[in-house]
Design an enzyme around this catalytic site. Structure first.
Site, short mmCIF file in Angstrom:
data_model
loop_
_atom_site.label_atom_id
_atom_site.label_comp_id
_atom_site.label_asym_id
_atom_site.label_seq_id
_atom_site.Cartn_x
_atom_site.Cartn_y
_atom_site.Cartn_z
N ARG A 1 2.43 -2.52 -8.65
CA ARG A 1 1.99 -3.61 -9.51
C ARG A 1 2.31 -3.22 -10.95
O ARG A 1 2.41 -2.02 -11.28
CB ARG A 1 0.49 -3.84 -9.36
N LYS B 1 -8.21 2.45 -13.17
CA LYS B 1 -8.72 3.71 -13.67
C LYS B 1 -9.74 4.29 -12.70
O LYS B 1 -10.73 3.68 -12.36
CB LYS B 1 -9.36 3.54 -15.05
N HIS C 1 6.13 -9.23 -10.26
CA HIS C 1 5.59 -9.42 -8.91
C HIS C 1 6.68 -9.75 -7.90
O HIS C 1 6.58 -9.35 -6.73
CB HIS C 1 4.54 -10.53 -8.91
N ARG D 1 8.00 -6.53 -6.55
CA ARG D 1 7.08 -5.98 -5.54
C ARG D 1 7.24 -6.74 -4.23
O ARG D 1 7.25 -6.15 -3.15
CB ARG D 1 5.65 -6.08 -6.06
N HIS E 1 -2.37 -2.08 0.16
CA HIS E 1 -3.24 -3.15 0.62
C HIS E 1 -4.42 -2.59 1.40
O HIS E 1 -4.25 -1.71 2.24
CB HIS E 1 -2.48 -4.12 1.53
N TYR F 1 4.07 -11.17 4.30
CA TYR F 1 5.48 -10.83 4.12
C TYR F 1 6.24 -10.91 5.44
O TYR F 1 7.43 -11.19 5.46
CB TYR F 1 5.61 -9.43 3.53
#
Length: 297
Positions: free
Chosen positions: A145, A170, A241, A244, A267, A276
């Protein structure tokens, strides 16, 4: 905190802080309860991903009018924005959802040939050419990402073991992705031609990619780089995106197991990755109908 625990806080915020009418709040409530029902309400607020929201919207699109979809997207964006503002969530997966039909479709899959041509098209005479190539190689070569690229430090690259550590937010979860040859070369070229000269000796940054001041490159700067290259190549579907998306689709088309792709994408659920596989099946149907002698009879 779970999504279903956060929803009452948001509804209270709408009533007390924004002073919205009871009818308006009820509309928000219906939309977001519908959203939570489709996205699993017990999910932690920090585990929701943009693809999960996109998948949910695709699944319900045929059942709702376009105006209802637009209102639903606005409700989802407002909800997640509130969670970040109140420090309930570290990430906003709905930040780049746009109100309108385009937000309900996965980006068109760019072919490997197109992506290779795009990377090769980057002007090598430009001062930042090695940086720009690295941005494309990284996004397409790891499936990261845009926020994950921003968060990547130089120490996250293991040149000896040929792996990259990708961190989602983070202090959040991380995953290991193989370091491909093209990406490795791009990183080495960037370190030699750009990064070493940008390091601020008084306050050195750990970031892999630096801006002109020696600080971590922002996501806005990365968007600007990708947008410029997209305009140069006249590709409306080229975005961080979509790179990706192409990473995942090309792996599956090449025979990769869906659970391997799930791990590489980071994921939480294989259900998110399944979207996908639907794309690759559609592509197979398209190729079959165009090439098989009996398909058109």
């Amino acid at each position: 905190m779970r999504l279903d625990q956060a929803l009452p806080l948001y509804l209270n915020h709408l009533a007390t802080e924004r002073n919205l009418s009871a009818n308006t709040i009820e509309s928000y409530k219906r939309d977001l309860e519908n959203y939570l029902a489709g996205i699993e309400s017990s999910t932690s607020v920090d585990k929701i991903e943009e693809e999960s929201i996109q998948n949910f919207l695709n699944n319900i699109r045929s059942d709702l009018a376009e105006s209802s979809i637009s209102r639903l997207i606005a409700s989802i964006r407002g909800f997640h924005k509130f969670l970040v503002q109140e420090d309930i969530s570290r990430n906003n997966p709905a930040q780049y959802l746009s109100v309108g039909s385009k937000a309900l479709r996965l980006p068109k899959t760019l072919s490997a040939e197109v992506i290779n041509a795009v990377i090769d098209s980057i002007d090598t005479s430009s001062t930042n050419s090695s940086r720009d190539k690295l941005i494309f190689e990284f996004l397409y070569g790891t499936g990261a990402r845009i926020s994950e690229l921003v968060n990547t430090d130089l120490d996250d690259i293991d040149f000896d073991s040929n792996v990259v550590k990708i961190r989602f937010g983070k202090g959040s979860k991380q995953r290991i992705v193989p370091l491909g040859k093209s990406l490795k070369v791009a990183i080495e070229n960037y370190l030699t031609r750009n990064r070493n000269s940008l390091v601020n000796s008084k306050k050195p940054s750990a970031a892999l990619i630096l801006n002109a001041k020696g600080s971590r490159l922002t996501r806005q700067s990365i968007w600007e780089v990708v947008n410029k290259v997209a305009l140069d190549n006249k590709l409306e579907d080229l975005s961080p995106h979509s790179l990706r998306h192409a990473f995942a689709t090309h792996l599956l088309e090449g025979g990769a197991d869906v659970r391997v792709v799930q791990e590489l994408l980071g994921h939480s659920s294989v259900n998110t990755t399944q979207i996908y596989t639907h794309i690759t099946v559609e592509r197979l149907r398209e190729v079959f109908s165009e090439t098989h002698p009996r398909a058109r009879k």
